[in-house]
Each structure stands twice: as structure tokens, then as C-alpha cells.
Design a protein around this motif. Structure first.
Motif, PDB file in Angstrom:
ATOM      1  N   VAL A  36      -2.002  -2.205   3.622  1.00 42.71           N
ATOM      2  CA  VAL A  36      -3.304  -1.702   4.070  1.00 42.71           C
ATOM      3  C   VAL A  36      -3.899  -0.880   2.931  1.00 42.71           C
ATOM      4  O   VAL A  36      -3.230  -0.037   2.346  1.00 42.71           O
ATOM      5  N   VAL A  37      -5.166  -1.146   2.640  1.00 48.05           N
ATOM      6  CA  VAL A  37      -5.905  -0.380   1.644  1.00 48.05           C
ATOM      7  C   VAL A  37      -6.967   0.425   2.379  1.00 48.05           C
ATOM      8  O   VAL A  37      -7.737  -0.130   3.168  1.00 48.05           O
ATOM      9  N   THR A  71       4.138   5.737   5.642  1.00 47.35           N
ATOM     10  CA  THR A  71       4.309   4.381   5.118  1.00 47.35           C
ATOM     11  C   THR A  71       5.282   4.327   3.949  1.00 47.35           C
ATOM     12  O   THR A  71       5.683   3.246   3.555  1.00 47.35           O
ATOM     13  N   THR A  72       5.669   5.475   3.420  1.00 50.38           N
ATOM     14  CA  THR A  72       6.616   5.475   2.305  1.00 50.38           C
ATOM     15  C   THR A  72       7.970   6.050   2.696  1.00 50.38           C
ATOM     16  O   THR A  72       8.879   6.070   1.887  1.00 50.38           O
ATOM     17  N   PRO A  77       2.938  -1.157   3.256  1.00 54.06           N
ATOM     18  CA  PRO A  77       2.525  -0.121   2.304  1.00 54.06           C
ATOM     19  C   PRO A  77       1.033   0.201   2.427  1.00 54.06           C
ATOM     20  O   PRO A  77       0.239  -0.636   2.848  1.00 54.06           O
ATOM     21  N   LEU A  78       0.708   1.418   2.044  1.00 54.40           N
ATOM     22  CA  LEU A  78      -0.665   1.907   2.096  1.00 54.40           C
ATOM     23  C   LEU A  78      -1.135   2.216   0.682  1.00 54.40           C
ATOM     24  O   LEU A  78      -0.386   2.793  -0.109  1.00 54.40           O
ATOM     25  N   GLU A 126      -3.925  -5.550  -5.968  1.00 52.70           N
ATOM     26  CA  GLU A 126      -2.927  -6.085  -6.905  1.00 52.70           C
ATOM     27  C   GLU A 126      -1.600  -5.321  -6.812  1.00 52.70           C
ATOM     28  O   GLU A 126      -0.546  -5.876  -7.105  1.00 52.70           O
ATOM     29  N   SER A 127      -1.644  -4.052  -6.418  1.00 47.56           N
ATOM     30  CA  SER A 127      -0.435  -3.237  -6.376  1.00 47.56           C
ATOM     31  C   SER A 127       0.410  -3.478  -5.129  1.00 47.56           C
ATOM     32  O   SER A 127       1.523  -2.954  -5.025  1.00 47.56           O
ATOM     33  N   LEU A 128      -0.107  -4.243  -4.197  1.00 45.87           N
ATOM     34  CA  LEU A 128       0.648  -4.493  -2.962  1.00 45.87           C
ATOM     35  C   LEU A 128       1.749  -5.515  -3.174  1.00 45.87           C
ATOM     36  O   LEU A 128       1.679  -6.389  -3.953  1.00 45.87           O
TER      37      LEU A 128
END
Length: 134
Positions: free
Chosen positions: A53-54, A78-79, A96-97, A132-134
């Protein structure tokens, strides 16, 4: 202080981009509106086949302490590592967020840096880099 409807000061939109969900926040993220963001992200996290999720803060015009607290809470949930300390099966891990705030959005960057929250969850300068970081 007015009795404004939170919908008058903050708008949330949710859309899917591939396997990611994007929650776009526009307006003020403060005591009056933070709970709505938390509810929206919690509901979005339940989506099927979700890679992450962004939360896009590009259009946030004010970020108050309650908004900061909500974002920090979402980040730590989320972490957090799964396992250990559970009497039953640990909960399923959350997707992940990622957060987006462009370098010129001082309404977000100033309080974020002041509270040193980049150590918990770094801000991405744009939606593409967050995806891109997901």
C-alpha cells in the motif's frame, strides 16, 4: 475550531495500480481527519493479492501531530516482525506500506523531519519510486 465535516478538509481516494493499492490524501491530515485515514488504510490492506500500500501525501496541505501519529502507527504495524509472544498463531503479516511526499511539500516534510520519522518509514519523492520499492 469549527465543527467541519472531515470530508470538507480531507479527501481520500483509493485506486489499484497493478498489485499495489494507492491511497491518495488531499487536504489536512490532523486530529479531525486522521481516524478516517487509518480506517481507509486498514480496509485497503485487506485487499486480495496485495503487494503493498502506498499512501500518497503529495496533496497534503497540513500535517498535524495526530496525522503524524497515525502514519507512524501504520508504519510500525506494517513493519513489525511476525512471531514471538503469541499464545496462538501469529497474525498474518500486513502488506508493506510506503509513503510519498515530494521534496517541495514542506507541509509534510517539516513535521516529518522534526519528529525524525524517516527512521521508521522513509518518504519517497514520487509515486513511481514508492511503487518500485514494493
Amino acid at each position: 475550531m469549527s465543527d467541519s465535516d472531515p470530508a470538507d478538509v480531507m479527501r481520500l481516494t483509493v485506486r489499484r495500480i497493478g498489485s499495489a493499492a494507492v491511497v491518495t490524501v488531499a487536504g489536512e491530515l490532523d486530529l479531525l481527519t486522521a481516524r478516517k485515514l487509518m480506517e481507509t488504510v486498514d480496509e485497503t490492506m485487506k485487499g486480495p493479492d496485495l503487494a503493498g500500500v502506498v499512501v500518497d501525501l503529495t496533496e497534503v496541505s497540513f500535517l498535524g501531530s495526530s496525522g503524524l501519529g497515525t502514519l507512524a502507527e501504520l508504519a510500525t504495524r506494517t513493519t513489525a516482525p511476525a512471531g514471538g509472544g503469541y499464545r496462538t498463531r501469529p497474525p498474518d503479516p500486513l502488506p508493506p506500506l510506503r509513503l510519498v511526499a515530494p521534496p517541495d511539500n514542506t507541509a509534510v516534510l517539516r513535521p516529518w523531519e522534526t519528529m525524525n520519522l524517516q527512521q521508521i518509514l522513509p518518504l519517497h519523492p514520487d509515486l513511481d519510486s514508492a511503487l518500485e520499492s514494493l
